[in-house]
Design a protein around this motif. Structure first.
Motif, PDB file in Angstrom:
ATOM      1  N   VAL A 185       6.179  -1.397  -8.638  1.00 19.17           N
ATOM      2  CA  VAL A 185       5.442  -1.436  -7.378  1.00 19.17           C
ATOM      3  C   VAL A 185       6.148  -2.380  -6.413  1.00 19.17           C
ATOM      4  O   VAL A 185       6.242  -3.582  -6.667  1.00 19.17           O
ATOM      5  N   VAL A 186       6.653  -1.831  -5.329  1.00 21.28           N
ATOM      6  CA  VAL A 186       7.305  -2.623  -4.290  1.00 21.28           C
ATOM      7  C   VAL A 186       6.234  -3.027  -3.288  1.00 21.28           C
ATOM      8  O   VAL A 186       5.537  -2.176  -2.752  1.00 21.28           O
ATOM      9  N   GLY A 187       6.098  -4.327  -3.065  1.00 23.12           N
ATOM     10  CA  GLY A 187       5.088  -4.815  -2.126  1.00 23.12           C
ATOM     11  C   GLY A 187       4.033  -5.635  -2.854  1.00 23.12           C
ATOM     12  O   GLY A 187       4.329  -6.317  -3.834  1.00 23.12           O
ATOM     13  N   ARG A 188       2.810  -5.536  -2.371  1.00 19.63           N
ATOM     14  CA  ARG A 188       1.707  -6.326  -2.920  1.00 19.63           C
ATOM     15  C   ARG A 188       1.404  -5.935  -4.366  1.00 19.63           C
ATOM     16  O   ARG A 188       1.690  -4.816  -4.800  1.00 19.63           O
ATOM     17  N   THR A 189       0.765  -6.844  -5.079  1.00 23.24           N
ATOM     18  CA  THR A 189       0.315  -6.570  -6.445  1.00 23.24           C
ATOM     19  C   THR A 189      -0.869  -5.615  -6.381  1.00 23.24           C
ATOM     20  O   THR A 189      -1.843  -5.874  -5.665  1.00 23.24           O
ATOM     21  N   PRO A 190      -0.807  -4.506  -7.124  1.00 19.41           N
ATOM     22  CA  PRO A 190      -1.901  -3.530  -7.062  1.00 19.41           C
ATOM     23  C   PRO A 190      -3.166  -4.040  -7.759  1.00 19.41           C
ATOM     24  O   PRO A 190      -3.091  -4.810  -8.715  1.00 19.41           O
ATOM     25  N   THR A 191      -4.293  -3.613  -7.236  1.00 24.47           N
ATOM     26  CA  THR A 191      -5.571  -3.890  -7.901  1.00 24.47           C
ATOM     27  C   THR A 191      -6.299  -2.570  -8.048  1.00 24.47           C
ATOM     28  O   THR A 191      -6.366  -1.804  -7.088  1.00 24.47           O
ATOM     29  N   PRO A 192      -6.825  -2.254  -9.189  1.00 23.76           N
ATOM     30  CA  PRO A 192      -6.715  -3.012 -10.432  1.00 23.76           C
ATOM     31  C   PRO A 192      -5.299  -2.919 -11.010  1.00 23.76           C
ATOM     32  O   PRO A 192      -4.527  -2.024 -10.641  1.00 23.76           O
ATOM     33  N   PRO A 222       0.822  -1.202   0.000  1.00 26.22           N
ATOM     34  CA  PRO A 222       0.000   0.000   0.000  1.00 26.22           C
ATOM     35  C   PRO A 222       0.864   1.262   0.000  1.00 26.22           C
ATOM     36  O   PRO A 222       2.005   1.236   0.448  1.00 26.22           O
ATOM     37  N   PRO A 223       0.318   2.363  -0.507  1.00 32.11           N
ATOM     38  CA  PRO A 223       1.096   3.600  -0.627  1.00 32.11           C
ATOM     39  C   PRO A 223       1.599   4.108   0.722  1.00 32.11           C
ATOM     40  O   PRO A 223       0.890   4.077   1.716  1.00 32.11           O
ATOM     41  N   ASP A 224       2.844   4.557   0.728  1.00 37.34           N
ATOM     42  CA  ASP A 224       3.473   5.143   1.908  1.00 37.34           C
ATOM     43  C   ASP A 224       4.357   6.287   1.413  1.00 37.34           C
ATOM     44  O   ASP A 224       5.384   6.043   0.780  1.00 37.34           O
TER      45      ASP A 224
END
Length: 142
Positions: free
Chosen positions: A116-123, A71-73
């Motif tokens: 994107v570092v971390g989880r896969t973004p949706t959408p 998630p964004p930070d």
């Protein structure tokens, strides 16, 4: 006489062992670190380093790239902008955040690639180019 020499020698060996165990590299004494940040207090940046190093040959020169977290930070995204500039030479790096303040998502849509570092973004922000345990790289469809 031997006992008088043996006791200080054993004590010195024990103290030396404790000292070596306390060194930051002692966790990986027999293996090389994956990144320059593995043994530092900034070890949270290691996944970004790995992902950007693997993404570098896949992103063409002169392409625009945004590097962000999911998630964004905003604080970490500020660091990631600097990492993108350093590890993706010849590309135009669009900051997802500057000085800990997130930028408008509208300003980020112009980037051709999204790391994107971390989880896969949706959408999904586009076509998947690379997926690793550290994150994903996307090419945006225009």
């Amino acid at each position: 006489m031997r006992r008088a020499l043996f006791l200080p020698l054993v004590g010195s060996a024990i103290l030396a062992a404790f000292s070596v165990a306390a060194l930051p590299f002692s966790r990986g004494l027999f293996r090389a670190p994956r990144t320059p940040y593995d043994a530092s207090e900034a070890d949270f940046t290691a996944p970004a380093w790995i992902l950007l190093a693997r993404a570098e040959p896949l992103i063409p020169r002169n392409a625009s790239v945004v590097v962000r977290t999911e998630p964004p930070d905003a604080t970490i995204d500020t660091y990631l902008h600097r990492f993108g500039v350093a590890l993706l030479p010849g590309r135009r790096i669009v900051p997802a955040a500057l000085w800990g303040i997130a930028r408008s998502p509208d300003l980020l849509r112009d980037a051709e690639f999204e790391v994107v570092v971390g989880r896969t973004p949706t959408p999904a922000p586009g076509r998947l180019v690379l997926a690793t345990p550290e994150g994903t790289v996307w090419r945006r469809e225009r």
